[in-house]
Every structure is written in structure tokens, then in C-alpha cells.
Design an enzyme around this catalytic site. Structure first.
Site, PDB file in Angstrom:
ATOM      1  N   GLY A 164      27.208  41.778  32.765  1.00  0.00           N
ATOM      2  CA  GLY A 164      27.334  41.913  33.634  1.00  0.00           C
ATOM      3  C   GLY A 164      28.952  40.525  33.282  1.00  0.00           C
ATOM      4  N   ARG A 291      23.098  54.474  27.762  1.00  0.00           N
ATOM      5  CA  ARG A 291      22.649  55.402  27.996  1.00  0.00           C
ATOM      6  C   ARG A 291      23.910  55.564  29.230  1.00  0.00           C
ATOM      7  NH1 ARG A 291      25.243  52.236  31.750  1.00  0.00           N
ATOM      8  NH2 ARG A 291      26.070  50.059  31.393  1.00  0.00           N
ATOM      9  N   VAL A 294      28.742  55.344  33.896  1.00  0.00           N
ATOM     10  CA  VAL A 294      29.430  55.225  35.589  1.00  0.00           C
ATOM     11  C   VAL A 294      30.539  56.745  35.086  1.00  0.00           C
ATOM     12  CG1 VAL A 294      30.857  55.126  37.650  1.00  0.00           C
ATOM     13  CG2 VAL A 294      28.495  53.420  36.696  1.00  0.00           C
TER      14      VAL A 294
HETATM   15  P1  ADP Z   1      28.683  42.054  29.786  1.00  0.00           P
HETATM   16  O1  ADP Z   1      27.908  42.722  28.526  1.00  0.00           O
HETATM   17  O2  ADP Z   1      28.053  40.568  30.488  1.00  0.00           O
HETATM   18  O3  ADP Z   1      29.319  42.960  30.039  1.00  0.00           O
HETATM   19  P2  ADP Z   1      30.924  42.117  26.990  1.00  0.00           P
HETATM   20  O4  ADP Z   1      30.515  41.809  25.561  1.00  0.00           O
HETATM   21  O5  ADP Z   1      30.901  43.692  27.696  1.00  0.00           O
HETATM   22  O6  ADP Z   1      29.770  40.967  28.313  1.00  0.00           O
HETATM   23  O7  ADP Z   1      32.583  41.446  27.916  1.00  0.00           O
HETATM   24  C1  ADP Z   1      32.836  41.721  29.028  1.00  0.00           C
HETATM   25  C2  ADP Z   1      33.986  41.218  29.274  1.00  0.00           C
HETATM   26  O8  ADP Z   1      34.074  40.164  28.544  1.00  0.00           O
HETATM   27  C3  ADP Z   1      34.541  42.163  28.558  1.00  0.00           C
HETATM   28  O9  ADP Z   1      35.294  43.407  29.074  1.00  0.00           O
HETATM   29  C4  ADP Z   1      36.427  41.412  28.592  1.00  0.00           C
HETATM   30  O10 ADP Z   1      36.726  41.482  29.491  1.00  0.00           O
HETATM   31  C5  ADP Z   1      35.378  40.165  28.027  1.00  0.00           C
HETATM   32  N1  ADP Z   1      35.332  38.862  26.880  1.00  0.00           N
HETATM   33  C6  ADP Z   1      34.124  39.433  26.122  1.00  0.00           C
HETATM   34  N2  ADP Z   1      34.427  39.291  24.720  1.00  0.00           N
HETATM   35  C7  ADP Z   1      35.194  38.382  24.601  1.00  0.00           C
HETATM   36  C8  ADP Z   1      36.515  38.735  23.325  1.00  0.00           C
HETATM   37  N3  ADP Z   1      35.483  37.680  21.943  1.00  0.00           N
HETATM   38  N4  ADP Z   1      37.434  37.849  23.806  1.00  0.00           N
HETATM   39  C9  ADP Z   1      37.881  37.630  25.382  1.00  0.00           C
HETATM   40  N5  ADP Z   1      37.183  38.068  25.905  1.00  0.00           N
HETATM   41  C10 ADP Z   1      35.754  39.348  25.717  1.00  0.00           C
END
Ligand code: ADP
Length: 446
Positions: A164, A291, A294
Site C-alpha cells: 500500500g 492473487r 481488482v
Molecule cells: P506496495 O507494495 O507498497 O504497493 P510497490 O513496490 O508495488 O509497493 O510500489 C508502489 C508504488 O510506489 C509504485 O506503483 C510506484 O508508484 C512507486 N514506486 C515503487 N518503486 C519505485 C521506484 N523504484 N521508483 C519510482 N517509484 C516507485
């Protein structure tokens, strides 16, 4: 095939799963909290069991109560939907021990992908491109500075247990490292009880592109193409498209095949989503969700494949019914998430729906569990419906989406529909010209 499936979820996704079970001739069991006694998934299921009071930790997250509901009803499988227990390896394990099938991947695969460092290592081993960064956990400030210097600023400090968008901090220069490291750690500790963090390059203007995969645990796996979910607010997706409009078709095919091959190697079972950031024509893996998601209906719409049906089939031990060469992509689909929220402040707006008229007509699908007279309880997330629209081209899809949004009426509570009425008329959206920051900038949050 299973004879009875217990659906360990609520809302639109519980109904979505129930529909797939009915089509397969499988009996359904709904579980619900006392706040959801009048919910549609409870009304339409063959049997229902109340599993506790409104707070999710006492009901939808309450494993002993759900196990008891399985026992009482004789369910031979459980579909967890998304959220709640869907990525809980312990739940999958407990079900296994009770000879009840968890409709999802193995507990082991959930566990590997649930920890971001292990997930990233696994992705590298499977030949999936990742964001440049530390190879594992980063322990000290000194170590972080050396690594960040090598990677190049800005860098992102991320919690390995993250979710999140929590436990994530940007460092623009070496001076930011100390504070970013400490804040990411303390946020992660508070949210997940685990303060381990790692570092990766911070991508400035990426798009969020994901690949839907399906495997049968017997070494067969396919990809069902891409989705673009860049329109986000506080890391919550609000609008999703398939196929990803900004990625050329050959490159979609290429990344899809990389993901499918990885899932074959892993002997992955069930549905999964491999999430990437996409910048300057390159893909960078960020995480895998083990999983149903949505936004799965946009993929169903452009492929004609019922993802929930396939999940149930492979969980029952059958092989995938589709081979890669059978997967064809038709036209374009967009989903918008209708939340019961103020469209300006985004504060939740629970309450009674006094009038409800969903959109209809050619190319329109509405996945929702609400009805006129239904009271939206204040205890759960605010998603009340998904409007999924199809067109032979993205242009046709946008035209239909505009008229469907204008047609959709939900009275009595505030919803995000007015936001979509504005978005669908924005030149950048019409042109497909947006990255992961676009929406927050548009809303004046950045
Ligand atoms: P979570 O599990 O908290 O959703 P994610 O790794 O999926 O974490 O990252 C969530 C969001 O954070 C991504 O959709 C993007 O918007 C931002 N993000 C994550 N890693 C990076 C990165 N290396 N550079 C820029 N934005 C990032």
C-alpha cells in the site's frame, strides 16, 4: 471438480466468484460479518455463515472462524478473492493441513512473493528485468550511501514487507539518506512489524504496467497480456486499461512471454500479476501479486477468458484449458473504480443508496454488489462497483466510457463518478498521455 466452494470475502468480488461457481455447477457458501447480513453475496449464495462482528480482524481475517465455517458446511475449497486473506501463506497452509483446497498458488509461492527482497531475487533468477538496486537488505547508513552512490540519485528506500505504498522514502542526495532510512524503517516497523529495507533507483516518470499470468502448477503457464494502471492516488489505482496503450504490441508480447516463461519455471499455480514500472521503453519489476486483482475484468474483456473459472479449474487439479497460441487480444477495455467517497476530498461516504441505476448497453460490464436501498457499511474499503467498458479501438472505448459514466446514477452517497466525468474529458487522458504522478498532480496533491 469441487462440490462446494466457500468464498472468504465480501462485496463485488464475492459476487464475481459466486457467479463463476454457479456457471461451473458448484455449490457456494458465503461468509459474512454481522454488518454484511444483507449483502448481495449472502443473498445469492446457497448457504451462508456469520463469522463475526464488523471489524475485519474479527470476521474476514478471522482464520479460526472461517475454518469452522468450512467444517460446518463441508466446503472442499476456499476462494479468498483479493485483500483480506488472499496473500496469507499461513491461511493457505492451514487449509492444506485440513485437506481443503486454497484456490490460489502454493503457500511457498505466496511467501516468496510476499517478501520484496526474496521476490526481487527470484525475479532476477527467473530472467525478469528488475529496478537496479541493492541485492538484499541494507543495514547501515554507510552501506546505504555507498550503494546509492553506485546506483545514482535519486534513490528509493523501500520496506521489504511493504504494501500500500507504506515504508517508502525518496533520497535525492546523500544528505537525505540518514532521514529517509530512519523514516522508512520506523514506518515499516509500525505497519508490518518488520523494519528491514532495501534500496532501488527512483524512477522519475514511469508508468505502472502489469502482466496477468495463469499457471496450473504442472509447468504450464500463459500470459494474458498487459494492463496500464498508472492513474493512481496514494498508490491506489483508480482507472485501468488493457492493453497498455503506451507499450508497442511487440514489446507487450515480449514482456508477456518473459513472464509466462518465468511462471513455467516456477511451476506457478493459479492467477498472478507481475507488476512493472515502465520508463523510456524499459520494464522494471517491482512486485508480484499472487492473487486475483481488482482490475482483472479488463483482461477478461480483451481476451474472452474467464480468469476466475480458470483459477477454480487449476486449483481442482486440472490443466490450464488455454495454450498461449489460443490467447488472442481483441480491442481495448477500461475499468474505472466507483468508490463511495467524496470526489474531491476522497473521504469515505458510507450510507444508504437511495437510487441506483447502473450503466448498460453495448460493451458495458458492471461488477458491483450494491443495489437500491443497500446501506454501505463504514467498516470496509469504499469500492462499490467497477464499470468496465470495451471498444474495438481505444477511441471507441473512450466514447462508450464517457456515455456510460454520464448514465450511471448512485444517489444517497457521494461517489467518485464526478471525478471520472472530468477525467474522461481531459486531453492527456484521451491521448493516453499519463504517468504514475499525473493524477496526483491533477488533483493538486503534488
Ligand atoms: P506496495 O507494495 O507498497 O504497493 P510497490 O513496490 O508495488 O509497493 O510500489 C508502489 C508504488 O510506489 C509504485 O506503483 C510506484 O508508484 C512507486 N514506486 C515503487 N518503486 C519505485 C521506484 N523504484 N521508483 C519510482 N517509484 C516507485
Amino acid at each position: 471438480m469441487f462440490s462446494k466452494v466457500l468464498i472468504a470475502n465480501r462485496g463485488e468480488i464475492a459476487l464475481r466468484i459466486l457467479r463463476a461457481c454457479k456457471e461451473l455447477g458448484i455449490q457456494t457458501v458465503a461468509v459474512h460479518s454481522t454488518a454484511d447480513a444483507n449483502a448481495m453475496h449472502v443473498r445469492l449464495a446457497d448457504e451462508s455463515v456469520c463469522i463475526g462482528p464488523p471489524p475485519a480482524r474479527d470476521s474476514y481475517l478471522n482464520i479460526p472462524q472461517i475454518m469452522a465455517a468450512c467444517e460446518i458446511t463441508g466446503a472442499d475449497a476456499v476462494h479468498p478473492g483479493y485483500g483480506f486473506l488472499s496473500e496469507n501463506a499461513r491461511f493457505a497452509q492451514i487449509l492444506n493441513e485440513h485437506k481443503i483446497t486454497f484456490i490460489g498458488p502454493s503457500a511457498h509461492h505466496i511467501e516468496i512473493m510476499g517478501d520484496k527482497i526474496t521476490a526481487k531475487k527470484t525475479a532476477v533468477e527467473l530472467g525478469i528485468p528488475v529496478v537496479p538496486g541493492s541485492e538484499g537488505e541494507v543495514k547501515t547508513e554507510a552501506e546505504a550511501k555507498v550503494l546509492a552512490g553506485k546506483i545514482g540519485y535519486p534513490v528509493l528506500i523501500k520496506a521489504t514487507a511493504g504494501g500500500g505504498g507504506r515504508g517508502m522514502k525518496v533520497a535525492h542526495t546523500e544528505l537525505d539518506i540518514g532521514v529517509a532510512l530512519a523514516t522508512a524503517r520506523s514506518e515499516a516497523k509500525a505497519a508490518f512489524g518488520n523494519d528491514s529495507v532495501y534500496i532501488e533507483k527512483y524512477l522519475a516518470k514511469p508508468r505502472h504496467i502489469e502482466v496477468q499470468v495463469m499457471g496450473d502448477g504442472q509447468g504450464n503457464a500463459v500470459h494474458l497480456g498487459t494492463r496500464d494502471c498508472s492513474l493512481q492516488r496514494r498508490h491506489q489505482k483508480v482507472w485501468e486499461e488493457a492493453s497498455a496503450p503506451s507499450v508497442p504490441p511487440e514489446q507487450r508480447e515480449e514482456i508477456g512471454e518473459i513472464c509466462a516463461a518465468a511462471m513455467r519455471k516456477l511451476k506457478y499455480s493459479g492467477a498472478g500479476t507481475i507488476e512493472f514500472l515502465y520508463e523510456n521503453g524499459e520494464f522494471y519489476f517491482i512486485e508480484m501479486n499472487t492473487r486475483l486483482q481488482v482490475e482483472h475484468p479488463v483482461t477478461e474483456r480483451i481476451t474472452g477468458i474467464d480468469i476466475v473459472y480458470e483459477q477454480i479449474r487449476v486449483a481442482s487439479g486440472e490443466k490450464l484449458s488455454i495454450r498461449q497460441k489460443d490467447v488472442q487480444f481483441y480491442g481495448h477495455a477500461i475499468e474505472v473504480r466507483i468508490n463511495a467517497e467524496d470526489p474531491q476530498t476522497f473521504t469515505p461516504s458510507p450510507g444508504k443508496i437511495s437510487f441506483y441505476h447502473p450503466a448498460g448497453g453495448v460493451g458495458v460490464r458492471v461488477d458491483s454488489a450494491v443495489y437500491q436501498g443497500y446501506s454501505i457499511p463504514p467498516y470496509y474499503d469504499s469500492l462499490i462497483g467497477k464499470l468496465i467498458v470495451y471498444g474495438r479501438t481505444r477511441h471507441e472505448c473512450l466514447q462508450r466510457l464517457r456515455r456510460s459514466i454520464d448514465e450511471f446514477v448512485v444517489d444517497g452517497v457521494k461517489t467518485t463518478l464526478p471525478l471520472f466525468q472530468r477525467l474522461i474529458r481531459e486531453p492527456d487522458i484521451i491521448a493516453g498521455n499519463y504517468d504514475i504522478h499525473w493524477l496526483e498532480k491533477y488533483l493538486g496533491m503534488k
